[in-house]
Design a protein around this motif. Structure first.
Motif, PDB file in Angstrom:
ATOM      1  N   ASP A 145      -5.349  -9.753   9.002  1.00 51.64           N
ATOM      2  CA  ASP A 145      -6.709 -10.012   9.470  1.00 51.64           C
ATOM      3  C   ASP A 145      -6.699 -10.231  10.980  1.00 51.64           C
ATOM      4  OD1 ASP A 145      -9.432 -10.528   9.470  1.00 51.64           O
ATOM      5  OD2 ASP A 145      -9.193 -12.638   8.933  1.00 51.64           O
ATOM      6  N   GLY A 146      -7.489  -9.454  11.707  1.00 48.67           N
ATOM      7  CA  GLY A 146      -7.563  -9.564  13.155  1.00 48.67           C
ATOM      8  C   GLY A 146      -6.446  -8.873  13.901  1.00 48.67           C
ATOM      9  N   ARG A 147      -5.538  -8.232  13.200  1.00 45.68           N
ATOM     10  CA  ARG A 147      -4.411  -7.559  13.839  1.00 45.68           C
ATOM     11  C   ARG A 147      -4.723  -6.095  14.106  1.00 45.68           C
ATOM     12  NH1 ARG A 147       0.692 -10.599  14.361  1.00 45.68           N
ATOM     13  NH2 ARG A 147       0.382 -12.493  13.160  1.00 45.68           N
ATOM     14  N   LEU A 148      -3.917  -5.499  14.996  1.00 39.52           N
ATOM     15  CA  LEU A 148      -3.962  -4.062  15.242  1.00 39.52           C
ATOM     16  C   LEU A 148      -2.852  -3.408  14.436  1.00 39.52           C
ATOM     17  CD1 LEU A 148      -4.526  -3.872  19.115  1.00 39.52           C
ATOM     18  CD2 LEU A 148      -6.144  -3.221  17.329  1.00 39.52           C
ATOM     19  N   VAL A 149      -3.225  -2.531  13.524  1.00 42.06           N
ATOM     20  CA  VAL A 149      -2.262  -1.862  12.661  1.00 42.06           C
ATOM     21  C   VAL A 149      -2.317  -0.364  12.938  1.00 42.06           C
ATOM     22  CG1 VAL A 149      -1.627  -1.321  10.277  1.00 42.06           C
ATOM     23  CG2 VAL A 149      -2.459  -3.615  10.867  1.00 42.06           C
ATOM     24  N   LEU A 150      -1.166   0.212  13.271  1.00 42.09           N
ATOM     25  CA  LEU A 150      -1.063   1.656  13.484  1.00 42.09           C
ATOM     26  C   LEU A 150      -0.446   2.286  12.251  1.00 42.09           C
ATOM     27  CD1 LEU A 150      -1.157   4.154  15.478  1.00 42.09           C
ATOM     28  CD2 LEU A 150       1.280   3.693  15.806  1.00 42.09           C
ATOM     29  N   VAL A 151      -1.090   3.296  11.698  1.00 40.68           N
ATOM     30  CA  VAL A 151      -0.586   4.001  10.517  1.00 40.68           C
ATOM     31  C   VAL A 151      -0.261   5.436  10.910  1.00 40.68           C
ATOM     32  CG1 VAL A 151      -1.056   4.745   8.165  1.00 40.68           C
ATOM     33  CG2 VAL A 151      -1.972   2.555   8.984  1.00 40.68           C
ATOM     34  N   HIS A 152       1.026   5.768  10.888  1.00 41.17           N
ATOM     35  CA  HIS A 152       1.430   7.153  11.108  1.00 41.17           C
ATOM     36  C   HIS A 152       1.202   7.949   9.817  1.00 41.17           C
ATOM     37  CE1 HIS A 152       3.158   6.890  15.078  1.00 41.17           C
ATOM     38  NE2 HIS A 152       4.005   5.930  14.736  1.00 41.17           N
ATOM     39  N   GLY A 153       0.828   9.223   9.975  1.00 39.19           N
ATOM     40  CA  GLY A 153       0.646  10.066   8.798  1.00 39.19           C
ATOM     41  C   GLY A 153      -0.456   9.566   7.894  1.00 39.19           C
ATOM     42  N   VAL A 154      -1.604   9.262   8.482  1.00 41.60           N
ATOM     43  CA  VAL A 154      -2.669   8.605   7.728  1.00 41.60           C
ATOM     44  C   VAL A 154      -3.276   9.494   6.653  1.00 41.60           C
ATOM     45  CG1 VAL A 154      -4.605   9.278   9.228  1.00 41.60           C
ATOM     46  CG2 VAL A 154      -4.641   7.046   8.052  1.00 41.60           C
ATOM     47  N   LEU A 155      -3.038  10.790   6.698  1.00 40.23           N
ATOM     48  CA  LEU A 155      -3.575  11.671   5.664  1.00 40.23           C
ATOM     49  C   LEU A 155      -2.638  11.803   4.468  1.00 40.23           C
ATOM     50  CD1 LEU A 155      -5.116  14.534   7.844  1.00 40.23           C
ATOM     51  CD2 LEU A 155      -6.238  12.507   6.901  1.00 40.23           C
ATOM     52  N   GLY A 156      -1.454  11.216   4.542  1.00 38.62           N
ATOM     53  CA  GLY A 156      -0.517  11.264   3.425  1.00 38.62           C
ATOM     54  C   GLY A 156      -0.851  10.246   2.352  1.00 38.62           C
ATOM     55  N   GLY A 157      -0.124  10.316   1.239  1.00 41.42           N
ATOM     56  CA  GLY A 157      -0.410   9.436   0.116  1.00 41.42           C
ATOM     57  C   GLY A 157      -0.241   7.976   0.446  1.00 41.42           C
ATOM     58  N   VAL A 158       0.899   7.580   1.005  1.00 40.20           N
ATOM     59  CA  VAL A 158       1.130   6.184   1.373  1.00 40.20           C
ATOM     60  C   VAL A 158       0.284   5.810   2.585  1.00 40.20           C
ATOM     61  CG1 VAL A 158       2.834   4.509   2.175  1.00 40.20           C
ATOM     62  CG2 VAL A 158       3.455   6.160   0.403  1.00 40.20           C
ATOM     63  N   GLY A 159       0.248   6.674   3.592  1.00 35.79           N
ATOM     64  CA  GLY A 159      -0.480   6.373   4.820  1.00 35.79           C
ATOM     65  C   GLY A 159      -1.950   6.130   4.585  1.00 35.79           C
ATOM     66  N   SER A 160      -2.568   6.965   3.769  1.00 37.89           N
ATOM     67  CA  SER A 160      -3.991   6.807   3.476  1.00 37.89           C
ATOM     68  C   SER A 160      -4.276   5.463   2.824  1.00 37.89           C
ATOM     69  CB  SER A 160      -4.462   7.947   2.570  1.00 37.89           C
ATOM     70  OG  SER A 160      -5.790   7.732   2.141  1.00 37.89           O
ATOM     71  N   LEU A 161      -3.460   5.096   1.817  1.00 39.14           N
ATOM     72  CA  LEU A 161      -3.679   3.822   1.130  1.00 39.14           C
ATOM     73  C   LEU A 161      -3.339   2.647   2.036  1.00 39.14           C
ATOM     74  CD1 LEU A 161      -2.371   4.795  -2.409  1.00 39.14           C
ATOM     75  CD2 LEU A 161      -4.726   4.215  -1.799  1.00 39.14           C
TER      76      LEU A 161
END
Length: 327
Positions: A145-161
């Motif tokens: 909560d309140g953090r900056l989270v970077l998700v690589h490969g956001v269109l992939g199965g794990v990345g999207s979730l």
């Protein structure tokens, strides 16, 4: 029951069989699930191929760890009122021989999570390996909560979730995709800023949205992105990596050390049991309020399971691959 299995490892078309096998019976503390939909993961196809020299864990394996269906029998010590309950299943073929690529599978009671009535079997069959892995990457090191989270490969199965879970939990989500053309597929309701890795300077683009750096990095290709991650990590950031392309991956050790970065490596089969249970609870809760969706790319009938495996093996296509079971 109608099932698919393999007795030897190798190419899908050569080793996967479809036919009749005896119905399994639940033992003490177990439930039997009549499977409606089975999810295919890269881990399932790697086990079938003998990836990294892995051997056959059992003389015969019914593949797939994820699925959704209805409990139709329970073993001793399990509440009989569970019979008839819709559930999603995780870990069915994790250290066990009978996965979800069959009309029936048997799992420990807690590995059949209740599936709310308004949610689809397709979603339920997509929450196991990718969902629990995503949950661990996001929450292992505390609230976001309140953090900056970077998700690589956001269109992939794990990345999207992972992006959806982080957004659900109050984080600001930044994401990357491989190609500029993929940016149109990123959900702006979940991702505040998206960056294509084929741009001239993705680190500068990410830093423009996160001047002090990002707090958490969800990493799908550590060998590719180690230098980029180093350039965008905040002091005391966590890089949570669940995959890499090079088996022996190099990292910029001293810059990461001086920035007090934690590198966390996550392997889904061996997460602690209670962590999996908490992930299952949270995934069900988030899905129930509409915070989680999955992109189903293709569905195959059980007699075309080899095609489903080949689809996953070739990669490069975003979206979930499912196998449907005859009812």
């Amino acid at each position: 029951m109608l099932a698919s299995w393999y007795d030897d490892q190798g190419p899908a078309a050569d080793v996967l069989h479809v036919g009749e096998l005896p119905d399994p019976l639940p033992g003490p503390g177990e439930v039997r699930v009549r499977v409606r939909v089975s999810g295919v993961n890269p881990g399932d196809t790697k086990k079938r191929r003998g990836w990294l020299g892995s051997s056959m864990p059992f003389p015969r394996v019914i593949p797939h760890s994820d699925g959704a269906g209805v409990i139709d029998a329970v073993g001793a010590g399990v509440d009989a009122r569970r019979v008839g309950q819709r559930v999603w299943v995780y870990g069915a073929q994790s250290y066990r021989p009978i996965g979800t690529a069959a009309q029936y599978t048997v799992v420990p009671d807690h590995q059949a999570a209740p599936l709310p009535g308004h949610l689809s079997d397709e979603l339920g069959a997509s929450l196991g390996i990718p969902g629990i892995t995503a949950h661990r990457t996001v929450f292992t090191d505390g609230p976001v909560d309140g953090r900056l989270v970077l998700v690589h490969g956001v269109l992939g199965g794990v990345g999207s979730l992972a992006a959806q879970l982080a957004h659900w939990a109050g984080a600001t989500v930044i994401a990357t995709v491989r190609r500029t053309a993929d940016l149109d597929h990123v959900d702006p309701a979940v991702v505040s800023h998206a960056v294509a890795l084929d741009t001239g300077d993705p680190a500068a683009a990410i830093r423009s949205y996160a001047p002090r750096g990002v707090d958490r990095i969800i990493e799908v290709a550590l060998s590719d992105n180690a230098d980029l991650d180093n350039a965008i990590a905040a002091n005391e950031a966590v890089v949570a990596a669940y995959a890499t392309r090079a088996d022996r991956t190099e990292i910029p050790f001293w810059p990461l050390l001086f920035n007090n970065v934690t590198l966390r490596l996550l392997g889904s089969d061996d997460f602690p049991a209670e962590a999996k249970r908490q992930a299952a609870r949270d995934l069900t809760s988030a899905a129930a309020v509409g915070a989680l969706t999955v992109d189903v790319r293709d569905r195959y009938p059980l007699d075309e399971i080899a095609k489903a495996h080949d689809h996953v093996d070739t990669g490069g296509v975003h979206g979930r691959i499912l196998v449907t079971l005859p009812q």
